[in-house]
Write a protein that holds these residues in place. Sequence first.
Motif, PDB file in Angstrom:
ATOM      1  N   MET A 196       0.842  -1.162   0.000  1.00  0.00           N
ATOM      2  CA  MET A 196       0.000   0.000   0.000  1.00  0.00           C
ATOM      3  C   MET A 196       0.894   1.234   0.000  1.00  0.00           C
ATOM      4  O   MET A 196       1.988   1.204   0.556  1.00  0.00           O
ATOM      5  CB  MET A 196      -0.899  -0.025   1.239  1.00  0.00           C
ATOM      6  N   PHE A 197       0.406   2.278  -0.624  1.00  0.00           N
ATOM      7  CA  PHE A 197       1.210   3.495  -0.757  1.00  0.00           C
ATOM      8  C   PHE A 197       0.385   4.730  -0.407  1.00  0.00           C
ATOM      9  O   PHE A 197      -0.805   4.783  -0.703  1.00  0.00           O
ATOM     10  CB  PHE A 197       1.709   3.650  -2.199  1.00  0.00           C
ATOM     11  N   LEU A 209      -7.748   4.180  -3.514  1.00  0.00           N
ATOM     12  CA  LEU A 209      -8.743   3.893  -2.500  1.00  0.00           C
ATOM     13  C   LEU A 209      -9.311   5.154  -1.865  1.00  0.00           C
ATOM     14  O   LEU A 209     -10.425   5.150  -1.347  1.00  0.00           O
ATOM     15  CB  LEU A 209      -8.131   3.024  -1.394  1.00  0.00           C
ATOM     16  N   LEU A 236      -4.326   7.435  -1.473  1.00  0.00           N
ATOM     17  CA  LEU A 236      -4.029   6.125  -0.909  1.00  0.00           C
ATOM     18  C   LEU A 236      -4.193   5.125  -2.047  1.00  0.00           C
ATOM     19  O   LEU A 236      -5.259   5.059  -2.668  1.00  0.00           O
ATOM     20  CB  LEU A 236      -4.987   5.802   0.240  1.00  0.00           C
ATOM     21  N   ALA A 237      -3.125   4.399  -2.351  1.00  0.00           N
ATOM     22  CA  ALA A 237      -3.115   3.475  -3.485  1.00  0.00           C
ATOM     23  C   ALA A 237      -2.748   2.075  -3.024  1.00  0.00           C
ATOM     24  O   ALA A 237      -1.964   1.900  -2.085  1.00  0.00           O
ATOM     25  CB  ALA A 237      -2.120   3.953  -4.537  1.00  0.00           C
ATOM     26  N   SER A 238      -3.307   1.076  -3.707  1.00  0.00           N
ATOM     27  CA  SER A 238      -3.063  -0.311  -3.333  1.00  0.00           C
ATOM     28  C   SER A 238      -3.193  -1.198  -4.569  1.00  0.00           C
ATOM     29  O   SER A 238      -3.804  -0.815  -5.557  1.00  0.00           O
ATOM     30  CB  SER A 238      -4.078  -0.732  -2.269  1.00  0.00           C
ATOM     31  N   GLY A 239      -2.596  -2.395  -4.469  1.00  0.00           N
ATOM     32  CA  GLY A 239      -2.759  -3.373  -5.534  1.00  0.00           C
ATOM     33  C   GLY A 239      -1.834  -3.195  -6.715  1.00  0.00           C
ATOM     34  O   GLY A 239      -2.077  -3.778  -7.771  1.00  0.00           O
ATOM     35  N   ALA A 283       5.721   4.016   1.055  1.00  0.00           N
ATOM     36  CA  ALA A 283       5.206   2.644   1.108  1.00  0.00           C
ATOM     37  C   ALA A 283       4.906   2.286   2.552  1.00  0.00           C
ATOM     38  O   ALA A 283       5.645   2.661   3.457  1.00  0.00           O
ATOM     39  CB  ALA A 283       6.236   1.677   0.535  1.00  0.00           C
ATOM     40  N   THR A 316       3.013  -1.012   5.093  1.00  0.00           N
ATOM     41  CA  THR A 316       2.363  -2.308   5.240  1.00  0.00           C
ATOM     42  C   THR A 316       1.417  -2.204   6.425  1.00  0.00           C
ATOM     43  O   THR A 316       1.868  -2.175   7.569  1.00  0.00           O
ATOM     44  CB  THR A 316       3.400  -3.423   5.488  1.00  0.00           C
ATOM     45  N   LEU A 376      -8.539  -3.283   4.164  1.00  0.00           N
ATOM     46  CA  LEU A 376      -7.204  -2.771   3.835  1.00  0.00           C
ATOM     47  C   LEU A 376      -6.102  -3.739   4.241  1.00  0.00           C
ATOM     48  O   LEU A 376      -4.994  -3.668   3.726  1.00  0.00           O
ATOM     49  CB  LEU A 376      -6.976  -1.419   4.508  1.00  0.00           C
ATOM     50  N   GLY A 382      -4.528  -7.336   1.668  1.00  0.00           N
ATOM     51  CA  GLY A 382      -3.390  -7.442   0.755  1.00  0.00           C
ATOM     52  C   GLY A 382      -2.052  -7.459   1.455  1.00  0.00           C
ATOM     53  O   GLY A 382      -1.019  -7.585   0.820  1.00  0.00           O
ATOM     54  N   SER A 383      -2.040  -7.329   2.773  1.00  0.00           N
ATOM     55  CA  SER A 383      -0.749  -7.257   3.461  1.00  0.00           C
ATOM     56  C   SER A 383      -0.325  -8.573   4.048  1.00  0.00           C
ATOM     57  O   SER A 383      -1.003  -9.547   4.008  1.00  0.00           O
ATOM     58  CB  SER A 383      -0.802  -6.195   4.562  1.00  0.00           C
TER      59      SER A 383
END
Length: 97
Positions: A1-2, A36, A50-53, A80, A82, A93, A96-97
């Motif tokens: 996640m970023f 997101l 907020l970005a993910s994936g 970045a 986690t 959220l 993905g971690s």
Amino acid sequence: MFIVFLRFSARRDQAGQLMQAHKEWLARGFDDGVFLLAGSLQPQAGGVILASGVTLAQLEERLSSDPFVVEDVVQTEIVAMTPSKADPRLQFLLMGS
């Protein structure tokens, strides 16, 4: 996640004429499931996403197509993270971690 910070540069006066294109770029990020959350940094300092994936390289490529970035209206900073704990409303959220 970023977490992506989009901080206004000295060319921030160009933001108004690029805003519609920037909003369309943001919409594509949401449509693609990468973004997101997005919002403004206060007071009028830029924005945050907020970005993910995606990988860091994929995110950097996506950011490079933002009209604000192309025209040097903002400078990007990518952090970045986690996630390891979340309020129950945000448990998705952690998947993905």
